[in-house]
Design an enzyme around this catalytic site. Structure first.
Site, mmCIF file in Angstrom:
data_model
loop_
_atom_site.group_PDB
_atom_site.id
_atom_site.type_symbol
_atom_site.label_atom_id
_atom_site.label_comp_id
_atom_site.label_asym_id
_atom_site.label_seq_id
_atom_site.Cartn_x
_atom_site.Cartn_y
_atom_site.Cartn_z
ATOM 1 N N CYS A 221 -26.811 -20.296 54.579
ATOM 2 C CA CYS A 221 -26.171 -20.574 55.875
ATOM 3 C C CYS A 221 -25.657 -19.267 56.465
ATOM 4 O O CYS A 221 -24.661 -18.717 55.991
ATOM 5 C CB CYS A 221 -25.036 -21.580 55.679
ATOM 6 N N CYS A 224 -22.119 -19.508 57.954
ATOM 7 C CA CYS A 224 -21.004 -19.505 56.991
ATOM 8 C C CYS A 224 -20.800 -18.113 56.409
ATOM 9 O O CYS A 224 -19.667 -17.653 56.271
ATOM 10 C CB CYS A 224 -21.284 -20.462 55.828
ATOM 11 N N ASP A 225 -21.884 -17.441 56.024
ATOM 12 C CA ASP A 225 -21.744 -16.235 55.198
ATOM 13 C C ASP A 225 -22.197 -14.936 55.861
ATOM 14 O O ASP A 225 -21.942 -13.860 55.309
ATOM 15 C CB ASP A 225 -22.526 -16.443 53.883
#
Ligand SMILES: Cc1cc2nc3c(=O)[nH]c(=O)nc-3n(C[C@H](O)[C@H](O)[C@H](O)COP(=O)(O)OP(=O)(O)OC[C@H]3O[C@@H](n4cnc5c(N)ncnc54)[C@H](O)[C@@H]3O)c2cc1C
Length: 403
Positions: A221, A224-225
């Protein structure tokens, strides 16, 4: 921008830290991560809170309270999320809160069908964690996934839909005319009908190091990261639309993005491939497959194999993002409903599965087009079929179809 008032003290290698980070990401809750391997003050604070012990994750909240190694249920309680339903019986239970599930819910609730939505992650599904939706009708400038999810949620709640999040459905079964839904916290709910709007999950490569470096260099993701890789070099695996779009997103942070595809060229749409080609920060390596992720505590290189010659070489990378397709989230219904050979749920034209009263819509359905707008469309279509199914049952009419 104001600093987030939640601080997660942990490391990049700790799996519980990764789970908590994923939880906050799914719930779209802002937090600051302090790596106690490199931040002496952070480590000192962790030790102070834990009587001199080094226990992570230690999460400090804006009100000064803290949670140490919390479960997702404890985190949900702390954030005030609703994880338990108000009633035991609903006309309809929808599993999954992506565009399919939430669209269906607002249609049914608007028509007076009492609807409960149960979501194991954050509300909005994959669309909610997508950086930007550029092709959803009605948003001429595009819309961020988070904004889109918030709007869908608000619209559903306006019509009275009850939504549980951070609550996994573990079983769906039949008890006579009732459809029964069990949840991970031991809850059991009944309904006339169930809609499976379960979506899909990122496919894994299954190569050496993929598990070892999960969250410590291997990610699925970018939203997200991606921000963890500011100024660093990252690799994206895959050649489709997700790989292309997410690579473009990653260039906001990364110094360089190398897309690795086993094919001769990207299989992404023409528009996405052109945007990739125009981006000076992206390099595309074709005819290559990753065979191992390597490093010490954190990934630092990817071993690649040339798909034509079999020759291997290593590519330095601080992080790798894998975008190689999706698997349907069907684990808990695999013995209940029929699926195609890829595991996607098959339905009739009314989106009903082989089990009366159990419907499926969106990315989890065989033949779906894996797009937010079509998932929403399927949600609406399923809602209308569900209304036809539920109304005779709810009004006690003798020709009700359940059984
Ligand atoms: C990176 C990325 C970029 C994308 N970009 C675009 C784009 O630009 N335009 C576009 O149209 N589409 C895009 N898509 C695709 C789009 O997001 C999906 O097609 C859409 O979200 C599918 O909706 P859905 O409701 O079927 O499933 P999902 O959105 O996947 O939602 C399913 C939900 O069900 C939940 N769930 C599953 N199992 C359980 C269980 N047992 N208990 C409780 N809950 C459960 C999941 O947690 C999930 O939230 C993108 C997807 C990705 C991954």
């Amino acid at each position: 921008m104001a600093e987030p008032d939640i601080v997660l003290y942990g490391t990049n290698w700790c799996s519980d830290c990764k789970r908590s980070k994923k939880f906050f990401g799914e719930q779209r809750v802002a937090y600051k991560f302090v790596d106690v391997d490199s931040d002496a003050e952070g480590l000192a604070l962790v030790e102070r809170i834990n009587d001199g012990k080094h226990v992570i994750p230690t999460i400090v909240f804006g009100d000064g309270s803290n949670l140490v190694e919390p479960s997702n249920a404890q985190l949900a309680a702390k954030l005030g999320l609703q994880t338990t339903a108000k009633c035991q019986f609903y006309d309809l239970i929808i599993v999954g809160s992506g565009p399919a599930g939430l669209t269906a819910s607002l249609y049914t609730a608007r028509e007076g069908i009492e609807t409960l939505v149960i979501e194991r992650g954050g509300v909005g599904g994959q669309a909610g964690v997508t950086e930007r939706l550029d092709n959803f009708p009605g948003f001429p400038e595009g819309v961020t996934g988070a904004d889109f999810a918030d709007r869908l949620r608000a619209q559903a709640e306006r019509f009275g839909v009850e939504i549980l999040s951070a609550q996994e459905v573990t079983r769906v079964s039949i008890d006579g005319q009732y459809r029964v839904v069990n949840t991970a916290d031991g809850g059991e709910y009944r309904a006339w009908a169930v809609l499976l709007a379960l979506g899909s999950t990122y496919r894994r490569l299954g190569i050496e190091g993929e598990d070892d470096f999960l969250g410590a260099g291997v990610h699925f993701c970018a939203t997200c990261d991606g921000p963890f890789y500011r100024g660093q070099d990252v690799v994206v695996v895959g050649g489709g639309n997700s790989a292309g779009e997410e690579s473009i997103f990653l260039t906001k942070f990364a110094n360089k993005v190398t897309i690795v595809t086993r094919d001769e060229h990207l299989s992404a749409s023409k528009i996405v491939a052109e945007k990739v080609g125009e981006n000076a920060k992206i390099e595309v390596v074709t005819n290559a497959s990753p065979v191992a992720f390597k490093g010490k505590d954190h990934l630092d290189r990817v071993a690649l194999k040339d798909t034509r010659t079999g020759e291997e070489r290593e590519l330095g990378a601080a992080g790798v993002f894998v975008f190689i397709g999706l698997s349907p989230n069907v684990g808990m219904v695999k013995d209940l409903v029929k699926m195609d050979n890829l595991g996607f749920i098959t339905t009739d034209a009314s989106l009903q599965t082989n089990v009366p009263g159990i419907f499926a819509a969106g990315d989890v359905r065989a033949g779906s087009t894996k797009q937010a707008a079509s998932a929403a469309g399927e949600g609406a279509a399923a809602a209308l079929a569900i209304r036809r199914y539920v109304e005779p049952l709810a009004s006690g009419m003798p020709n009700a179809e359940a059984g």
